[in-house]
Write a protein that holds these residues in place. Structure first.
Motif, PDB file in Angstrom:
ATOM      1  N   TYR A   1       0.829  -1.208   0.000  1.00  0.00           N
ATOM      2  CA  TYR A   1       0.000   0.000   0.000  1.00  0.00           C
ATOM      3  C   TYR A   1       0.865   1.261   0.000  1.00  0.00           C
ATOM      4  CZ  TYR A   1      -3.639  -3.317   1.144  1.00  0.00           C
ATOM      5  OH  TYR A   1      -4.495  -4.382   1.105  1.00  0.00           O
ATOM      6  N   ARG A   2       0.557   2.171  -0.909  1.00  0.00           N
ATOM      7  CA  ARG A   2       1.202   3.487  -0.953  1.00  0.00           C
ATOM      8  C   ARG A   2       0.339   4.528  -0.244  1.00  0.00           C
ATOM      9  NH1 ARG A   2       1.177   2.128  -6.113  1.00  0.00           N
ATOM     10  NH2 ARG A   2      -0.144   3.884  -6.695  1.00  0.00           N
ATOM     11  N   GLU A   3      -0.974   4.410  -0.429  1.00  0.00           N
ATOM     12  CA  GLU A   3      -1.894   5.387   0.157  1.00  0.00           C
ATOM     13  C   GLU A   3      -3.144   4.649   0.631  1.00  0.00           C
ATOM     14  OE1 GLU A   3      -3.623   9.756  -0.958  1.00  0.00           O
ATOM     15  OE2 GLU A   3      -3.694   8.272  -2.553  1.00  0.00           O
ATOM     16  N   VAL A   4      -3.606   5.009   1.816  1.00  0.00           N
ATOM     17  CA  VAL A   4      -4.848   4.458   2.378  1.00  0.00           C
ATOM     18  C   VAL A   4      -5.633   5.631   2.942  1.00  0.00           C
ATOM     19  CG1 VAL A   4      -5.860   2.919   4.098  1.00  0.00           C
ATOM     20  CG2 VAL A   4      -3.709   2.271   2.952  1.00  0.00           C
ATOM     21  N   LYS A   5      -6.758   5.942   2.320  1.00  0.00           N
ATOM     22  CA  LYS A   5      -7.658   6.996   2.795  1.00  0.00           C
ATOM     23  C   LYS A   5      -9.015   6.347   3.061  1.00  0.00           C
ATOM     24  CE  LYS A   5      -5.580  10.999   0.616  1.00  0.00           C
ATOM     25  NZ  LYS A   5      -5.781  12.138  -0.281  1.00  0.00           N
ATOM     26  N   ARG A   6      -9.254   6.014   4.318  1.00  0.00           N
ATOM     27  CA  ARG A   6     -10.502   5.351   4.695  1.00  0.00           C
ATOM     28  C   ARG A   6     -11.660   6.327   4.651  1.00  0.00           C
ATOM     29  NH1 ARG A   6      -9.391   0.379   6.990  1.00  0.00           N
ATOM     30  NH2 ARG A   6      -7.199   0.075   7.427  1.00  0.00           N
ATOM     31  N   PRO A   7     -12.777   6.026   4.068  1.00  0.00           N
ATOM     32  CA  PRO A   7     -13.127   4.849   3.263  1.00  0.00           C
ATOM     33  C   PRO A   7     -13.196   5.179   1.771  1.00  0.00           C
ATOM     34  CG  PRO A   7     -15.138   5.864   4.025  1.00  0.00           C
ATOM     35  CD  PRO A   7     -13.990   6.760   4.453  1.00  0.00           C
TER      36      PRO A   7
ATOM     37  N   ARG B   1     -10.237   5.636  -0.672  1.00  0.00           N
ATOM     38  CA  ARG B   1      -9.199   5.403  -1.679  1.00  0.00           C
ATOM     39  C   ARG B   1      -8.113   4.465  -1.166  1.00  0.00           C
ATOM     40  NH1 ARG B   1      -7.713   8.752  -5.996  1.00  0.00           N
ATOM     41  NH2 ARG B   1      -5.534   8.619  -6.596  1.00  0.00           N
ATOM     42  N   LEU B   2      -7.667   3.600  -2.065  1.00  0.00           N
ATOM     43  CA  LEU B   2      -6.487   2.758  -1.851  1.00  0.00           C
ATOM     44  C   LEU B   2      -5.575   2.923  -3.063  1.00  0.00           C
ATOM     45  CD1 LEU B   2      -8.189  -0.585  -0.747  1.00  0.00           C
ATOM     46  CD2 LEU B   2      -6.911   0.969   0.746  1.00  0.00           C
ATOM     47  N   GLU B   3      -4.289   3.043  -2.826  1.00  0.00           N
ATOM     48  CA  GLU B   3      -3.304   2.998  -3.907  1.00  0.00           C
ATOM     49  C   GLU B   3      -2.263   1.975  -3.510  1.00  0.00           C
ATOM     50  OE1 GLU B   3      -1.507   6.657  -5.122  1.00  0.00           O
ATOM     51  OE2 GLU B   3      -3.433   7.702  -5.244  1.00  0.00           O
ATOM     52  N   TYR B   4      -1.911   1.096  -4.472  1.00  0.00           N
ATOM     53  CA  TYR B   4      -0.952   0.048  -4.143  1.00  0.00           C
ATOM     54  C   TYR B   4      -0.235  -0.484  -5.374  1.00  0.00           C
ATOM     55  CZ  TYR B   4      -5.008  -2.996  -5.282  1.00  0.00           C
ATOM     56  OH  TYR B   4      -6.088  -3.605  -5.871  1.00  0.00           O
ATOM     57  N   THR B   5       0.857  -1.190  -5.089  1.00  0.00           N
ATOM     58  CA  THR B   5       1.576  -1.952  -6.104  1.00  0.00           C
ATOM     59  C   THR B   5       1.218  -3.416  -5.895  1.00  0.00           C
ATOM     60  OG1 THR B   5       3.392  -0.373  -6.096  1.00  0.00           O
ATOM     61  CG2 THR B   5       3.852  -2.553  -7.025  1.00  0.00           C
TER      62      THR B   5
ATOM     63  N   VAL C   1      -2.116   0.135  -8.863  1.00  0.00           N
ATOM     64  CA  VAL C   1      -3.580   0.145  -8.800  1.00  0.00           C
ATOM     65  C   VAL C   1      -4.049   1.286  -7.906  1.00  0.00           C
ATOM     66  CG1 VAL C   1      -5.656  -1.178  -8.214  1.00  0.00           C
ATOM     67  CG2 VAL C   1      -3.615  -2.377  -9.056  1.00  0.00           C
ATOM     68  N   THR C   2      -5.089   1.969  -8.366  1.00  0.00           N
ATOM     69  CA  THR C   2      -5.814   2.926  -7.541  1.00  0.00           C
ATOM     70  C   THR C   2      -7.259   2.455  -7.496  1.00  0.00           C
ATOM     71  OG1 THR C   2      -4.382   4.758  -8.203  1.00  0.00           O
ATOM     72  CG2 THR C   2      -6.534   5.331  -7.266  1.00  0.00           C
ATOM     73  N   VAL C   3      -7.784   2.299  -6.286  1.00  0.00           N
ATOM     74  CA  VAL C   3      -9.182   1.915  -6.099  1.00  0.00           C
ATOM     75  C   VAL C   3      -9.870   3.081  -5.407  1.00  0.00           C
ATOM     76  CG1 VAL C   3     -10.787   0.217  -5.151  1.00  0.00           C
ATOM     77  CG2 VAL C   3      -8.457  -0.481  -5.744  1.00  0.00           C
ATOM     78  N   THR C   4     -10.941   3.570  -6.028  1.00  0.00           N
ATOM     79  CA  THR C   4     -11.719   4.637  -5.403  1.00  0.00           C
ATOM     80  C   THR C   4     -13.093   4.093  -5.019  1.00  0.00           C
ATOM     81  OG1 THR C   4     -12.462   5.447  -7.554  1.00  0.00           O
ATOM     82  CG2 THR C   4     -10.521   6.515  -6.590  1.00  0.00           C
ATOM     83  N   PHE C   5     -13.611   4.623  -3.921  1.00  0.00           N
ATOM     84  CA  PHE C   5     -14.903   4.225  -3.359  1.00  0.00           C
ATOM     85  C   PHE C   5     -15.739   5.495  -3.275  1.00  0.00           C
ATOM     86  CE2 PHE C   5     -11.533   1.548  -1.875  1.00  0.00           C
ATOM     87  CZ  PHE C   5     -12.039   0.261  -1.850  1.00  0.00           C
ATOM     88  N   GLU C   6     -16.741   5.612  -4.139  1.00  0.00           N
ATOM     89  CA  GLU C   6     -17.542   6.829  -4.235  1.00  0.00           C
ATOM     90  C   GLU C   6     -18.938   6.582  -3.673  1.00  0.00           C
ATOM     91  OE1 GLU C   6     -19.387   9.660  -7.757  1.00  0.00           O
ATOM     92  OE2 GLU C   6     -17.688   8.349  -8.223  1.00  0.00           O
ATOM     93  N   GLU C   7     -19.333   7.388  -2.692  1.00  0.00           N
ATOM     94  CA  GLU C   7     -20.663   7.301  -2.078  1.00  0.00           C
ATOM     95  C   GLU C   7     -21.718   7.728  -3.088  1.00  0.00           C
ATOM     96  OE1 GLU C   7     -23.591   6.608   0.531  1.00  0.00           O
ATOM     97  OE2 GLU C   7     -21.498   6.300   1.092  1.00  0.00           O
TER      98      GLU C   7
END
Length: 155
Positions: free
Chosen positions: A77-83, A85-89, A103-109
């Motif tokens: 994990y490079r970045e973790v912004k609960r709840p 966003r995640l950024e990782y290798t 990979v960047t995973v975004t979670f949009e309400e």
């Protein structure tokens, strides 16, 4: 003059809306009590060795398939912004893995639902074509289908 670098020729973007609130969907991505049940394409079983979801932390796991064998994986994990966003290798657990991708995973309400976008960027267009050749796009879609099924079971 050079413009900003583009990744369009080496990326996969998969999006899905889930009928669950954002904190629950985020938790499904970051808690091995959940992720082992849904992560990976159909036919694969995920087994977490350890998971430390924080910048610099890692998730080490294997994916097993009766026909295709065992695949070691590591997410750092490079970045973790609960709840949100995640950024990782994502790699094979080997430092310097030439198949590693970002990979960047975004979670949009979305009014009680959650839109998840997984944006994967590979090192080259050739690497993208290689992973597409073994079904990475369909596998990503199946992974998110399995997450939707898991979230429905939690209700």
């Amino acid at each position: 003059m050079n413009g900003p670098a583009t990744t369009a020729d080496r990326e996969i973007v998969i999006t899905r809306v889930f009928n669950a609130p954002r904190p629950i969907v985020f938790q499904a991505f970051t808690d091995p009590k959940h992720v082992d049940y849904w992560w990976g394409p159909r036919g694969f079983k995920t087994e977490t060795a350890d998971m430390d979801v924080k910048p610099g932390g890692a998730w080490n796991f294997v994916m097993r398939h009766d026909q295709y064998g065992v695949f070691k994986n590591r997410i750092v994990y490079r970045e973790v912004k609960r709840p949100s966003r995640l950024e990782y290798t994502h790699d094979s657990g080997v430092d310097g893995d030439p198949s590693a991708f970002e990979v960047t995973v975004t979670f949009e309400e979305m009014s009680g639902k959650t839109k998840v976008t997984m944006h994967s960027v590979f090192r080259s267009a050739a690497e993208l074509e290689r992973v597409k050749g073994f079904g990475a796009v369909e596998g990503g879609k199946q992974t998110l289908e399995r997450l939707a099924e898991w979230l429905a079971e939690l209700k």
